[in-house]
Scaffold this active site. Structure first.
Site, PDB file in Angstrom:
ATOM      1  N   GLU A 218       3.670  -8.689   0.755  1.00  0.00           N
ATOM      2  CA  GLU A 218       3.495  -7.878  -0.537  1.00  0.00           C
ATOM      3  C   GLU A 218       4.796  -7.233  -0.467  1.00  0.00           C
ATOM      4  O   GLU A 218       4.729  -5.446  -0.155  1.00  0.00           O
ATOM      5  CB  GLU A 218       2.342  -6.906  -0.585  1.00  0.00           C
ATOM      6  CG  GLU A 218       0.668  -7.210   0.421  1.00  0.00           C
ATOM      7  CD  GLU A 218      -0.325  -6.340   1.615  1.00  0.00           C
ATOM      8  OE1 GLU A 218       0.526  -5.330   1.752  1.00  0.00           O
ATOM      9  OE2 GLU A 218      -1.143  -6.593   0.436  1.00  0.00           O
TER      10      GLU A 218
ATOM     11  N   CYS B  48      -7.477  -1.305  -0.230  1.00  0.00           N
ATOM     12  CA  CYS B  48      -6.691   0.111  -0.129  1.00  0.00           C
ATOM     13  C   CYS B  48      -6.696   0.806  -1.275  1.00  0.00           C
ATOM     14  O   CYS B  48      -6.738   1.594  -1.464  1.00  0.00           O
ATOM     15  CB  CYS B  48      -5.631  -0.725   0.857  1.00  0.00           C
ATOM     16  SG  CYS B  48      -4.504  -1.699  -0.383  1.00  0.00           S
TER      17      CYS B  48
END
Lengths: 702, 702
Positions: free
Chosen positions: A368, A464
């Site tokens: 990421e 998230c």
């Protein structure tokens, strides 16, 4: 009618005086019965701040963002409550609430979910706190929904308080699974990250309800953390693997005025990246408890260099953003010039060379992460929703630090594109990854695109992003304006009431218009001090030829332009009316030629909105579609489409895909025959709200 | 001088008569002292074959491929011996030889490496066997090197024989680690795959040396396998997760004439994909021993449908190819029309819609798999070397099945491009993945490209590709020609001696020329039967306007063209000379417009060679480079470059990358300024043999 009594609320909670400062430095003083009122941060002598931010409060009352806040209040937050309580059929189970119930001995069972699962609930609570605050100040939000939300918050806060350990420790993973292994793996285990989110939640609940139960919990948590970490003998000289607590502690300092929290934040920021590396020692310690098999790469969590020496945006993009936010915050609080300069370098690296046109950041799903300059693949993009939110936060802090409109330009780019693309129009589906080119047929079969979804998802095992959107939308007013000295900066055009306490006194304006669909914005003064103040209105970088009138008198824009803001200084009086016109022709955008995936292609933008082609309006094979070399853009607002969007059409060409003779490779090469077509563009944020299909942002240049 | 006594070798080994059939059906009869001689397969009445392939033997004696065989003999095979014995510094350890020593109780220690590590050694032994055979037949190969190789083979064969279990079982992973768990996980554990490679090795060693030690080992292994698997009561109805044993068993049948091996191959082929699925039952069996956490997806190992019902090339591309090879082989042996038809459908799917212009296949690293039609990304390509080799094998079998030149066209495309790109010019570095566009700077930082190397590697933890190249190069003659009835088909232009036993008798020709650099090919008859036979010379699909003379008399090509071959029939006499001229202008190629990554781009090909641009000859930012709309291709052979390559230059344009003003996104869009430049193309196979840099195959159309 909306209640404007947002400076004082009734509440029935505890008796300690407390001050709450919002993100712009607004202090909300709580008195003994929980009444809180606005008060300038400058009155707190205990807080040395350079430069001095002045508080603002923005209540969004109509238009584009009010619709999002209503959606957030009525759909997103209730839906997410169900998700966190594992009540969404066919969605990954969160277990977040249940983990706390287990940790509080209110339920039996095992911990489940990611090691940082607590943070999902914390972010939801934060969203709820801000939503309650908005509803409190605006009677058009239904009272019943607010009461339901307050009850849910109160209930879950009680569970969290019960899960807190006697010494102040609060983390369900370690409490339930590994009470022996606290703080043994800062790099992977996210304890400090979770703590940071819980601190933000405690502040938001206090802001929204005046109830300080959770605030007290997180103060105890922060104080416990201060007993564990620091430079003093016997303490661990660690810092988080995922930054977050630093910015939360600064918020807690602003909320409470307690400099010990600022000091702890500064410790974490200053300690990061020092050699010998803490994470090296940690990884070889006999106490180390591995969470994942991820290798120790210092860049990944930005621990490769002391933060003041960092100049390249590297590693996990959300961690980077939260670090940079904290750095900027600390620079704002302390006037630390080296820190501010590092922030500016990291800003340039992030936004000048490593950002998608949508404001997305993070070019690869592998970790990421950021990669290198100009590596911005469209189809394998990561561009996590949380990272765009983090960039929005970072941009806001930089705007406060430097009061330069270019920061808000990027904030706007992220917000209107790569942030809200993460949310479905019905509020109940979410993107984690926000690609700029998608072919569902390829995503279904080519595992390189395993991270790329072409439908927003009902929830994620690592969830998230959904509550991050919720907390941002609920607190959006905090980012719409900022103030310093005698100047109120209007950074974003969000319809509603903007109040600021400037040095000479309170200034309040009403912002109106139909942004982002129309560039006519009005700013009407409703209250002003009896001396000169400045209303600084951002003239967006995308806009050529903005015009401004004050009480119908034209203003020479060039004469008042300062760092991208039109600075209008006078002794403002109630009823004064500023009319800003931001011409919004459709613009074509080309990327730096070093951006491979967008080379030879054009993006279409109008106002702050980046547009895209979807298969639903066009056809398959969008990679072959070319914009006419002289596009004849037509703009039409369609209330019936995608919740109401302005659609752009233009002449272009397409290539017949089905008529070819199935020769995979043909010699000699020849360009495919092109057919005239009308291309229909919709705002990028609204894509994937109809049937699955291809999407592209970057269209071939004709 | 080369020895032409390849029909008879001296050897000192065991005493059983045996016949060896090469890939084209050549039978090498071994007599009691190990002498072997060529004999037509048609003389074996025990072998029912329809259609009837006739044996050929090609000894490559000069030119492009002789250089590769010399490299293979002198560098590749010795280097790989060191690798398999863990003697290469700074390379992943193989442990292959050591695993056998442990299994044979000649060494102490634990098994190490992949579960299929035995196959690396097996492929090396196979390569060595063929290399010995070539050296035996050609005295220009150094005798000392051949003797060393023979000693190594003899040594390691003895180790392998000692590692075989009393019941014939042979697999070091299970013998050393899990003797209790044999055959418990056919899907993942590769036992049958390893057995297949060992069978191929045993055949090759016998062909090369006459030593039948390993052949006897693998006959016992195959017989053991036949006791475990089959439709009879008490046997497992399983089949391999990685196909290979099927084609090996057919080879073993051709070698020994024993139909039980053909029957076992047919069992595995017929059983595959039947419902209820064996792999479903296996996965839920209490005996199942998991090797990896890979999910059970039937497509992945082509077990989703019975093979005769398969029409799409799906799943792991190497497994697919080996299956298709076996299917085609079985169709050749049995005349099974349904099987042949399935092969043709799978061929069309593979090569008509899912193949790179380099002959690479497998579009994604995720599972090393096919994806969907026209999904052929250049930069994230997998295009595994083994898969291109598998496609070459498949193409060869299809050529034998249908005698249509289009199969050999694809074989040639794969061989000259996507196969030998896997090998460095020095023979000691290997690509597993063969991308068509590379930016080393991105590969270093963007984990999406973790599988893409821009330097060939000294070895791999999963080292399937290096010995696969070695065995292919050593046995390359087996694929250069095929024969049926009265026709000798020359499929590839490899300089040397082509011998065939046709129905009327032996036909032998010498092939000469400077292919692939020059299109002038000579075919000189050195021996022929006393009746009409046909020499069928493939006229490559890439070639427009080939001309042919026989003894300087022009031949009307159109009149003799049959399925892509120029079929020249007469009573050939020694000294007859066919001159073929294949004009080799530089050709531009465009891909089907559905291929996204190559849309608007052009590939350059000359003869069978696909070309590319490398940074070393050009500049950075190759994605911006455009070929002139009317290219002025210049061709020059450079002996000094990359081992001697023909270089192509053309006018083109480039875009200045460094002069731009660092604005990441600019409006309005404008096309970057273009500068004239000379583009220099090199053969794709030779890329990455100089300093690291960018590479592209597909260049923007000007």
């Amino acid at each position: 009618m909306r209640s404007k009594t947002r400076g004082a609320i009734q509440c029935e909670h505890r008796d300690l005086p407390i001050s709450v400062v919002n993100n712009f430095g607004t202090i909300l003083k709580g008195d003994s019965c929980g009444m809180i009122r606005l008060e300038s941060a400058t009155t707190e002598e205990s807080m040395p701040r350079t430069p001095q931010p002045h508080h603002t409060r923005v209540l969004i009352t109509s238009g584009f963002w009010r619709a999002y806040q209503t959606l957030n209040h009525e759909r997103v937050i209730p839906y997410q409550w169900r998700a966190l309580n594992d009540e969404i059929p066919d969605a990954p189970k969160s277990h977040s609430v249940e983990n706390f119930r287990i940790a509080a001995a209110m339920s039996q069972g095992d911990y489940d979910g990611m090691v940082f699962q607590d943070s999902d609930l914390a972010k939801w609570i934060e969203a709820a706190g801000y939503a309650i605050e908005n509803a409190r100040d605006d009677s058009e939000f239904p009272a019943a929904a607010r009461q339901t939300l307050e009850q849910r918050v109160r209930h879950v806060v009680d569970v969290i308080a019960a899960a807190q350990q006697p010494d102040g420790y609060l983390n369900t993973y370690f409490t339930v699974k590994r009470p022996d292994a606290r703080w043994s793996n800062l790099r992977q285990a996210h304890e400090l990250y979770v703590a940071g989110h819980m601190i933000e939640a405690g502040i938001a609940v206090f802001r929204g309800t005046g109830d300080r139960t959770l605030l007290d919990v997180v103060i105890r948590l922060a104080d416990h953390i201060a007993t564990v970490f620091g430079t003093e003998p016997g303490k661990k000289r660690g810092y988080p693997g995922h930054q977050e607590i630093e910015l939360a502690l600064i918020k807690l300092y602003r909320t409470t005025g307690e400099t010990r929290f600022l000091d702890l934040a500064r410790y974490f920021i200053d300690e990061r990246g020092r050699t010998p590396y803490y994470f090296d020692a940690e990884a070889t310690s006999p106490d180390f408890v591995r969470i994942w098999n991820s290798p120790l790469v210092h860049d990944y969590q930005q621990s490769h260099l002391p933060v003041r020496e960092q100049v390249d945006a590297v590693g996990h993009s959300v961690r980077a953003m939260y670090q940079y936010v904290a750095m900027a915050n600390l620079a704002i609080e302390t006037g630390d010039a080296a820190l501010a300069q590092a922030c500016r370098a990291l800003w340039e690296s992030t936004t000048g060379r490593r950002m998608y046109v949508t404001g997305g950041i993070g070019s690869t799903s592998a970790g990421e992460q950021f990669t290198i300059d100009y590596d911005l693949p469209n189809d394998t993009a990561y561009a996590e929703t949380c990272a765009a939110i983090g960039l929005f936060f970072f941009a806001h802090r930089m705007a406060v630090l430097d009061s330069d409109a270019r920061y808000a330009d990027v904030a706007e780019r992220a917000l209107y594109n790569g942030v809200i693309s993460g949310l479905s129009l019905d509020g109940e589906r979410y993107f984690y990854v926000n690609p700029l080119a998608v072919d569902p047929r390829v995503c279904d079969t080519n595992g390189t695109y395993a991270h790329v979804k072409y439908r927003r998802q009902p929830w994620y095992g690592c969830a998230c992003c959904p509550p991050n959107i919720a907390r941002l939308l609920a607190s959006l007013g905090d980012y719409a304006a900022h103030a310093t000295g005698t100047t109120l900066y209007l950074d974003h055009f969000m319809n509603g009431t903007v109040s600021a306490t400037l040095e000479p006194g309170p200034l309040e304006v009403e912002v109106g218009g139909d942004y982002p669909w129309d560039g006519a914005v009005t700013v009407t003064v409703s209250d002003a001090p009896a001396s000169d103040t400045t209303i600084a209105i951002r003239l967006p970088g995308w806009c050529d030829g903005p015009t401004i009138t004050v009480n119908d008198e034209p203003v020479k824009v060039a004469a008042v332009l300062q760092r991208g803001y039109a600075t209008l200084t006078r002794r403002w009086r109630a009823g004064d009316r500023i009319a800003v016109d931001l011409p919004m022709p459709v613009r074509t955008i080309s990327a730096d030629p070093r951006v491979k995936s967008s080379f030879g292609r054009i993006a279409v933008q109008r106002g702050p909105l980046v547009y895209c082609l979807e298969e639903a309006d066009n056809r398959t094979g969008l990679h072959t579609v070319a914009l006419a070399s002289v596009p004849d853009f037509q703009v039409a607002h369609r209330d019936d489409l995608l919740g109401g969007v302005t659609v752009i059409t233009s002449a272009g060409t397409t290539v017949a895909l089905q008529a070819c003779d199935d020769t995979l490779y043909r010699a000699p090469a020849y360009p495919p025959g092109r057919t005239d077509a009308t291309l229909t563009f919709i705002p990028y944020y609204a894509w994937a709200n109809r049937e699955p299909g291809e999407m592209v942002v970057w269209v071939l240049a004709g």
